[in-house]
Design a protein around this motif. Structure first.
Motif, PDB file in Angstrom:
ATOM      1  N   ARG A 247       0.844  -1.193   0.000  1.00  0.00           N
ATOM      2  CA  ARG A 247       0.000   0.000   0.000  1.00  0.00           C
ATOM      3  C   ARG A 247       0.879   1.242   0.000  1.00  0.00           C
ATOM      4  NH1 ARG A 247      -4.757   1.816   4.318  1.00  0.00           N
ATOM      5  NH2 ARG A 247      -4.949   3.953   3.520  1.00  0.00           N
ATOM      6  N   THR A 248       0.897   1.929  -1.110  1.00  0.00           N
ATOM      7  CA  THR A 248       1.673   3.154  -1.194  1.00  0.00           C
ATOM      8  C   THR A 248       0.963   4.281  -0.451  1.00  0.00           C
ATOM      9  OG1 THR A 248       2.596   4.815  -2.684  1.00  0.00           O
ATOM     10  CG2 THR A 248       0.574   3.753  -3.387  1.00  0.00           C
ATOM     11  N   LEU A 249       1.743   5.196   0.110  1.00  0.00           N
ATOM     12  CA  LEU A 249       1.184   6.411   0.698  1.00  0.00           C
ATOM     13  C   LEU A 249       1.334   7.599  -0.247  1.00  0.00           C
ATOM     14  CD1 LEU A 249       2.443   5.967   4.370  1.00  0.00           C
ATOM     15  CD2 LEU A 249       0.186   5.459   3.442  1.00  0.00           C
ATOM     16  N   GLY A 250       2.096   7.418  -1.302  1.00  0.00           N
ATOM     17  CA  GLY A 250       2.299   8.503  -2.254  1.00  0.00           C
ATOM     18  C   GLY A 250       1.045   8.927  -2.973  1.00  0.00           C
ATOM     19  N   LYS A 251       0.169   7.968  -3.288  1.00  0.00           N
ATOM     20  CA  LYS A 251      -1.035   8.287  -4.051  1.00  0.00           C
ATOM     21  C   LYS A 251      -2.013   9.118  -3.229  1.00  0.00           C
ATOM     22  CE  LYS A 251       0.111   6.070  -7.803  1.00  0.00           C
ATOM     23  NZ  LYS A 251       1.510   5.809  -7.430  1.00  0.00           N
ATOM     24  N   GLN A 252      -2.081   8.858  -1.914  1.00  0.00           N
ATOM     25  CA  GLN A 252      -3.072   9.570  -1.115  1.00  0.00           C
ATOM     26  C   GLN A 252      -2.526  10.854  -0.514  1.00  0.00           C
ATOM     27  OE1 GLN A 252      -3.477   6.037   1.465  1.00  0.00           O
ATOM     28  NE2 GLN A 252      -3.320   7.419   3.218  1.00  0.00           N
ATOM     29  N   PHE A 253      -1.200  11.048  -0.557  1.00  0.00           N
ATOM     30  CA  PHE A 253      -0.620  12.267   0.001  1.00  0.00           C
ATOM     31  C   PHE A 253       0.213  13.037  -1.023  1.00  0.00           C
ATOM     32  CE2 PHE A 253      -0.821   9.667   4.079  1.00  0.00           C
ATOM     33  CZ  PHE A 253      -1.990  10.259   4.497  1.00  0.00           C
ATOM     34  N   GLY A 261       5.596   3.427   1.758  1.00  0.00           N
ATOM     35  CA  GLY A 261       4.328   2.727   1.842  1.00  0.00           C
ATOM     36  C   GLY A 261       4.386   1.674   2.934  1.00  0.00           C
ATOM     37  N   ALA A 262       3.373   0.839   2.978  1.00  0.00           N
ATOM     38  CA  ALA A 262       3.269  -0.220   3.982  1.00  0.00           C
ATOM     39  C   ALA A 262       3.322  -1.578   3.300  1.00  0.00           C
ATOM     40  CB  ALA A 262       1.979  -0.083   4.774  1.00  0.00           C
ATOM     41  N   LEU A 263       4.054  -2.507   3.913  1.00  0.00           N
ATOM     42  CA  LEU A 263       4.080  -3.902   3.495  1.00  0.00           C
ATOM     43  C   LEU A 263       3.446  -4.724   4.607  1.00  0.00           C
ATOM     44  CD1 LEU A 263       7.797  -4.115   2.277  1.00  0.00           C
ATOM     45  CD2 LEU A 263       5.770  -3.542   0.928  1.00  0.00           C
ATOM     46  N   THR A 264       2.409  -5.475   4.286  1.00  0.00           N
ATOM     47  CA  THR A 264       1.740  -6.313   5.274  1.00  0.00           C
ATOM     48  C   THR A 264       1.838  -7.764   4.827  1.00  0.00           C
ATOM     49  OG1 THR A 264       0.181  -4.502   5.701  1.00  0.00           O
ATOM     50  CG2 THR A 264      -0.373  -6.670   6.580  1.00  0.00           C
TER      51      THR A 264
END
Length: 418
Positions: A247-253, A261-264
């Motif tokens: 889940r990237t955080l770049g797209k939402q911020f 981003g986050a790796l789960t």
């Protein structure tokens, strides 16, 4: 758009991105890129949220400018991300040892590559990756690693067909299956039942799963997104099948260049990924990670995402209406969707000869609008030629683009050379 020397360079080195030729067509005609409307990829170069910028200036501890000994990212951000994933994906807990969270420190594309590489090292490695078509450039990640890329076609409603996909998985057992429920580029959100059935088929055929959650937060305001991560964790709880959610955080911020981003995944798989990452690099961008940790705990970060959701929804409605009313597109010619930051539409019939978007995209670029390919995965079966628009723009910019397309003869009834 931003000046090309700032984002493309001078062109003195080879291997420029495909859009570079379209941009140069425009400048070769004597126009400045300051008047070019660039809608091809998920970027507008307008900068991240002010609160995130302030965090970068004020919330970075001195130790974050050095190495970290943690292979999972800055520990501060890793803990914040774990809480964030639990909250935003409505998970009960991640503390039971079944699932963990690490920081994606060099972009989610690199994380996908590392996961695909990890699987190739295992006993009985997968040799096939099943990817949604239309879709993002998963083949560009997997094919260089020796994977055979097999598209699975989405139905006319933008959903995968679980039974068709199950049959493909049975023909390619122990494959790597990619799912992208907030789907790029169609903007169609996959139904919970479809995702569950797809994951059950993956479990039955011992497939590995890569969940691309890039646009999980970019949905219509007030909408609860399809929670594929929770479904994935539940369906695989009693198995040992490998899976990773990115889940990237770049797209939402609006900070794609940060690569955070986050790796789960299960902790054991995150440990394997960490070993692969450390073959090529120590942790990177620690000041950026510290700023992101502070930003994610700021209530303004949730407000920013809500504003982004409203912007995408409003622009999606407006552009869809203009394509229908001003450019004459039929209902089936526009795939507006309900999520992501994209809208997809068909190339008009007179511009789609040969099944290529190139003539249309070149004409649009000559008119001052760079639109994106409607898929980065070759789509078999002749299901139509599409392009996409990035919606995170000022409404005036999108209106200018539609006006230019109409004047360039790129309406639905337009003719080549008209």
């Amino acid at each position: 758009m931003e000046q090309p020397q700032h984002i493309l360079g001078t062109g003195s080195l080879p291997a420029a991105p495909p859009d570079a030729d379209l941009i140069r067509r425009y400048t070769d005609n004597g126009w400045s890129t300051s008047s070019l409307v660039y809608l091809s990829i998920g970027e507008n170069w307008q900068g991240p949220p002010p609160g995130l910028v302030r965090a970068l200036h004020k919330a970075v501890p001195s130790y974050a400018h050095g190495y970290t000994l943690s292979p999972y990212g800055l520990p501060l951000l890793r803990q914040v991300l774990q809480d964030y994933i639990v909250r935003s994906h409505r998970l009960r807990t991640l503390s039971c040892g079944e699932t963990g969270v690490a920081v994606s420190q060099a972009g989610t594309r690199a994380a996908m590559h590392d996961f695909a590489r990890l699987l190739r090292r295992r006993p009985r490695p997968p040799d096939t990756v099943l990817v949604p078509a239309p879709g993002w450039d998963y083949s560009g990640v997997a094919a260089p690693l020796g994977y055979h890329v097999v598209p699975y076609l989405l139905r006319g409603d933008g959903q995968p067909d679980p039974e068709v996909l199950r049959a493909q998985l049975m023909r390619h057992p122990r494959a790597l299956l990619v799912i992208n429920p907030q789907h790029n580029p169609t903007g169609v959100e996959w139904d919970t039942s479809v995702v569950r059935q797809t994951l059950q088929a993956a479990v039955a055929t011992e497939a590995a799963v890569l969940l691309d959650d890039a646009y999980y937060a970019v949905v219509h305001p007030g909408h609860t997104p399809t929670n594929a991560l929770a479904l994935l964790a539940a369906e695989t709880r009693d198995t040992d099948m490998p899976w990773l959610a990115v889940r990237t955080l770049g797209k939402q911020f609006n900070c794609n260049g940060w690569g955070i981003g986050a790796l789960t995944a299960r902790p054991s798989l995150l440990a394997e990924l960490a070993e692969i990452v450390q073959e090529r690099t120590f942790g990177t961008g620690m000041p950026l990670q510290a700023a992101m940790a502070a930003w994610l705990t700021d209530p303004a970060s949730d407000a920013y995402v809500t504003d982004l959701q409203h912007l995408c929804a409003e622009n999606r409605r407006h552009v869809t209406a203009r394509l229908h009313t001003d450019l004459g597109y039929p209902a089936e010619g526009v795939q507006s969707g309900t999520c992501t930051s994209y809208l997809r539409y068909r190339v008009p019939p007179s511009w789609a000869a040969g099944g290529s978007t190139r003539p249309y995209r070149q004409r649009a670029a000559d008119a001052g609008v760079v639109v994106g390919e409607g898929t980065m995965i070759p789509t078999p079966g002749g299901v139509g030629t599409w392009v996409r628009l990035h919606l995170v723009q000022h409404l005036q910019t999108l209106d200018l683009a539609i006006d230019r397309l109409g004047k360039a003869g790129l309406a639905w009834s337009g003719t080549v050379g008209g």
